[in-house]
Design a protein around this motif. Sequence first.
Motif, mmCIF file in Angstrom:
data_model
loop_
_atom_site.group_PDB
_atom_site.id
_atom_site.type_symbol
_atom_site.label_atom_id
_atom_site.label_comp_id
_atom_site.label_asym_id
_atom_site.label_seq_id
_atom_site.Cartn_x
_atom_site.Cartn_y
_atom_site.Cartn_z
ATOM 1 N N GLY A 144 58.329 78.306 40.730
ATOM 2 C CA GLY A 144 58.320 78.672 39.320
ATOM 3 C C GLY A 144 59.714 78.809 38.742
ATOM 4 O O GLY A 144 60.684 79.099 39.450
ATOM 5 N N GLY A 145 59.785 78.578 37.437
ATOM 6 C CA GLY A 145 61.063 78.654 36.737
ATOM 7 C C GLY A 145 61.736 80.008 36.853
ATOM 8 O O GLY A 145 62.953 80.095 37.004
ATOM 9 N N ALA A 146 60.960 81.098 36.781
ATOM 10 C CA ALA A 146 61.549 82.435 36.882
ATOM 11 C C ALA A 146 62.210 82.634 38.246
ATOM 12 O O ALA A 146 63.307 83.203 38.334
ATOM 13 N N ALA A 147 61.576 82.169 39.309
ATOM 14 C CA ALA A 147 62.149 82.310 40.651
ATOM 15 C C ALA A 147 63.413 81.464 40.793
ATOM 16 O O ALA A 147 64.391 81.895 41.421
ATOM 17 N N ILE A 148 63.417 80.281 40.200
ATOM 18 C CA ILE A 148 64.614 79.428 40.255
ATOM 19 C C ILE A 148 65.761 80.097 39.514
ATOM 20 O O ILE A 148 66.889 80.173 40.016
ATOM 21 N N ARG A 149 65.494 80.623 38.326
ATOM 22 C CA ARG A 149 66.549 81.302 37.555
ATOM 23 C C ARG A 149 67.086 82.519 38.301
ATOM 24 O O ARG A 149 68.297 82.738 38.355
ATOM 25 N N ASN A 193 69.834 75.834 34.581
ATOM 26 C CA ASN A 193 68.520 76.371 34.224
ATOM 27 C C ASN A 193 67.878 75.574 33.100
ATOM 28 O O ASN A 193 66.668 75.341 33.101
ATOM 29 N N ALA A 194 68.671 75.128 32.136
ATOM 30 C CA ALA A 194 68.134 74.381 30.998
ATOM 31 C C ALA A 194 67.564 73.030 31.420
ATOM 32 O O ALA A 194 66.691 72.482 30.743
ATOM 33 N N LEU A 195 68.034 72.487 32.539
ATOM 34 C CA LEU A 195 67.571 71.178 32.993
ATOM 35 C C LEU A 195 66.345 71.260 33.907
ATOM 36 O O LEU A 195 65.753 70.241 34.235
ATOM 37 N N PHE A 196 65.952 72.468 34.297
ATOM 38 C CA PHE A 196 64.719 72.648 35.064
ATOM 39 C C PHE A 196 63.587 73.021 34.112
ATOM 40 O O PHE A 196 63.779 73.803 33.182
ATOM 41 N N TRP A 197 62.405 72.485 34.355
ATOM 42 C CA TRP A 197 61.219 72.832 33.595
ATOM 43 C C TRP A 197 60.916 74.299 33.850
ATOM 44 O O TRP A 197 60.814 74.737 35.001
ATOM 45 N N ASP A 198 60.781 75.085 32.815
ATOM 46 C CA ASP A 198 60.605 76.524 32.942
ATOM 47 C C ASP A 198 59.128 76.887 32.905
ATOM 48 O O ASP A 198 58.616 77.388 31.906
ATOM 49 N N THR A 199 58.440 76.602 34.010
ATOM 50 C CA THR A 199 57.015 76.928 34.125
ATOM 51 C C THR A 199 56.714 77.388 35.551
ATOM 52 O O THR A 199 57.500 77.127 36.469
ATOM 53 N N PRO A 200 55.570 78.030 35.752
ATOM 54 C CA PRO A 200 55.192 78.443 37.107
ATOM 55 C C PRO A 200 54.969 77.260 38.050
ATOM 56 O O PRO A 200 55.034 77.422 39.272
ATOM 57 N N GLU A 201 54.714 76.059 37.508
ATOM 58 C CA GLU A 201 54.439 74.894 38.345
ATOM 59 C C GLU A 201 55.691 74.253 38.939
ATOM 60 O O GLU A 201 55.589 73.417 39.836
ATOM 61 N N THR A 202 56.857 74.608 38.462
ATOM 62 C CA THR A 202 58.095 74.010 38.964
ATOM 63 C C THR A 202 58.383 74.528 40.366
ATOM 64 O O THR A 202 58.271 75.717 40.641
#
Length: 130
Positions: free
Chosen positions: A52-57, A32-41
Amino acid sequence: MEINRPEVVAQVAAAFEAYERALVDNDVNAMNALFWDTPETVRYGIAEVQLGGAAIRAWRETCEPVPRSRQLHRTVVTTFGDAYATVSTEFTSDATPLLGRQMQTWARLDTGWKIVAAHVSLIEPPQEKA
């Protein structure tokens, strides 16, 4: 723009290797720390999509860990200037006869190198030419 400056390639390769270690070790916090934590990811997975980062997490909390037998093949790191890069690799494991493919777009942000987009897929291995 300078392509593949050795010191930038080394930085991105190190970040990619840290991600790969976290993936194989199922270190969710490190991934998770290596992914950009924004809605655009964006992450396009084998059978799912995370926007988005929240969905990835959230997805990482419930997904199956990758097999420890995972092996990378033909990894290519390409950098553009000192703030943008792509990493492409193939992977195999004992969990499937299929060939995995993984592409990541990395950007150097104020917090370091982060994955801003990723795509993972599986295909039938190409037939060897006679």
